[in-house]
Design an enzyme around this catalytic site. Sequence first.
Site, PDB file in Angstrom:
ATOM      1  N   THR A 204      39.572  41.468  32.404  1.00 33.42           N
ATOM      2  CA  THR A 204      38.730  40.374  32.928  1.00 33.42           C
ATOM      3  C   THR A 204      39.247  39.716  34.205  1.00 33.42           C
ATOM      4  O   THR A 204      38.522  38.937  34.833  1.00 33.42           O
ATOM      5  CB  THR A 204      38.429  39.260  31.889  1.00 33.42           C
ATOM      6  OG1 THR A 204      39.509  38.347  31.793  1.00 33.42           O
ATOM      7  CG2 THR A 204      38.061  39.837  30.534  1.00 33.42           C
ATOM      8  N   ASP A 205      40.482  39.997  34.638  1.00 33.25           N
ATOM      9  CA  ASP A 205      40.987  39.371  35.865  1.00 33.25           C
ATOM     10  C   ASP A 205      41.755  40.374  36.713  1.00 33.25           C
ATOM     11  O   ASP A 205      42.781  40.053  37.310  1.00 33.25           O
ATOM     12  CB  ASP A 205      41.892  38.178  35.515  1.00 33.25           C
ATOM     13  CG  ASP A 205      42.117  37.257  36.708  1.00 33.25           C
ATOM     14  OD1 ASP A 205      41.237  37.185  37.589  1.00 33.25           O
ATOM     15  OD2 ASP A 205      43.177  36.598  36.757  1.00 33.25           O
ATOM     16  N   LEU A 206      41.219  41.587  36.796  1.00 31.48           N
ATOM     17  CA  LEU A 206      41.935  42.656  37.498  1.00 31.48           C
ATOM     18  C   LEU A 206      41.569  42.640  38.983  1.00 31.48           C
ATOM     19  O   LEU A 206      40.841  43.478  39.481  1.00 31.48           O
ATOM     20  CB  LEU A 206      41.624  44.018  36.865  1.00 31.48           C
ATOM     21  CG  LEU A 206      42.590  45.149  37.237  1.00 31.48           C
ATOM     22  CD1 LEU A 206      44.020  44.772  36.937  1.00 31.48           C
ATOM     23  CD2 LEU A 206      42.227  46.432  36.507  1.00 31.48           C
ATOM     24  N   LYS A 225      43.559  38.647  30.867  1.00 32.30           N
ATOM     25  CA  LYS A 225      42.951  37.551  30.099  1.00 32.30           C
ATOM     26  C   LYS A 225      41.932  38.225  29.178  1.00 32.30           C
ATOM     27  O   LYS A 225      40.735  38.218  29.437  1.00 32.30           O
ATOM     28  CB  LYS A 225      42.306  36.537  31.025  1.00 32.30           C
ATOM     29  CG  LYS A 225      43.295  35.879  31.982  1.00 32.30           C
ATOM     30  CD  LYS A 225      42.602  34.986  32.979  1.00 32.30           C
ATOM     31  CE  LYS A 225      43.621  34.228  33.839  1.00 32.30           C
ATOM     32  NZ  LYS A 225      44.485  35.121  34.617  1.00 32.30           N
ATOM     33  N   ARG A 240      35.265  38.325  44.372  1.00 33.73           N
ATOM     34  CA  ARG A 240      35.681  36.972  44.759  1.00 33.73           C
ATOM     35  C   ARG A 240      37.038  36.963  45.453  1.00 33.73           C
ATOM     36  O   ARG A 240      37.422  35.949  46.056  1.00 33.73           O
ATOM     37  CB  ARG A 240      35.695  36.041  43.548  1.00 33.73           C
ATOM     38  CG  ARG A 240      36.683  36.381  42.464  1.00 33.73           C
ATOM     39  CD  ARG A 240      36.712  35.295  41.390  1.00 33.73           C
ATOM     40  NE  ARG A 240      37.323  35.720  40.154  1.00 33.73           N
ATOM     41  CZ  ARG A 240      38.631  35.796  39.946  1.00 33.73           C
ATOM     42  NH1 ARG A 240      39.462  35.489  40.917  1.00 33.73           N
ATOM     43  NH2 ARG A 240      39.102  36.185  38.767  1.00 33.73           N
TER      44      ARG A 240
END
Length: 310
Positions: A204-206, A225, A240
Amino acid sequence: MTEAPGPDPLDPRAPSEWLTWMSRLPAEGGPTGADWVATVDRLTRECLDAWDLEVTGPPMTGWTAVVHPVVRRDGTGVPLVLKVGWPHVESAQEHLALRAWDGHGAVRLVAADPSRGALLLERLDAGHDLDAVDIDEACTVVGGLYRELHVPAPPTIRTLTAYLDPYLTQLRQRTDLPRRVITRVTGLARELLAEPGPRVLLHTDLHFQNVLAAERAPWLAIDPKPLAGPAAYELHPLLRNRIEEMGTGSSLRWSVRRRLEVTCDAAGLDEELGRLWCMVRCGVEILWAAVDGDDAELSKNLTLLKALED
């Protein structure tokens, strides 16, 4: 006048500037930042003793954790790191994900002490991530890591539905955001969550700084995460981050689609599903920005959401 000695690079204390920043954080399922910073050095010393470790260099700090390079005192010399993190919801199951991956596509977990928020990990090259790598190559690397990481999720991992539901409820209640955005994001989330399909272990935060070079593999993921959900949920961090490289207007829209195309090709993911999930995640980040009063993040995610629309 004799110059005062600088800080000892082998001192296991966390940097004071970082502790000051951490102390401002409110509780998120655990202690406040202020309460935790009063204990972090003690927790670090306890872990050093429990795992028979000695510090070999100055600490590094991430968003909510301090990381010390260490080796075992038994003389084996294997380079490791001790990560001691602020307990909060997103970090609570990191050790479970790393244990499930067992070094495949991700940093290897050597030991964990969840009660202290501590992980003993293999040491990677912290100075070599994907941030300066050509963007197509970087997206290809991340896509390849997805193939290794997306294993069946252990039953103890929190589901994507459980994670998103509170945010979607909050989003529906906002009166200071465009109604069309709220309707689009919440409706899309409802449709996507209802779709059948395998629920895999998600990082989820790669993003590009959460991939480090290693000796046993070219690149490995760090700092998951974890959630259990559809694989196409993963992609938003690749949009992002390094967003300034994508330009504006038509250039931004082309660059967004290019990153999705390259990553999904490498990962074997459905690009259209990836695009739609990115829109949902933009909506969550829009909510966070509104709650925090962060106009820059609000504008960034509204712009990104527009670029993702057909």
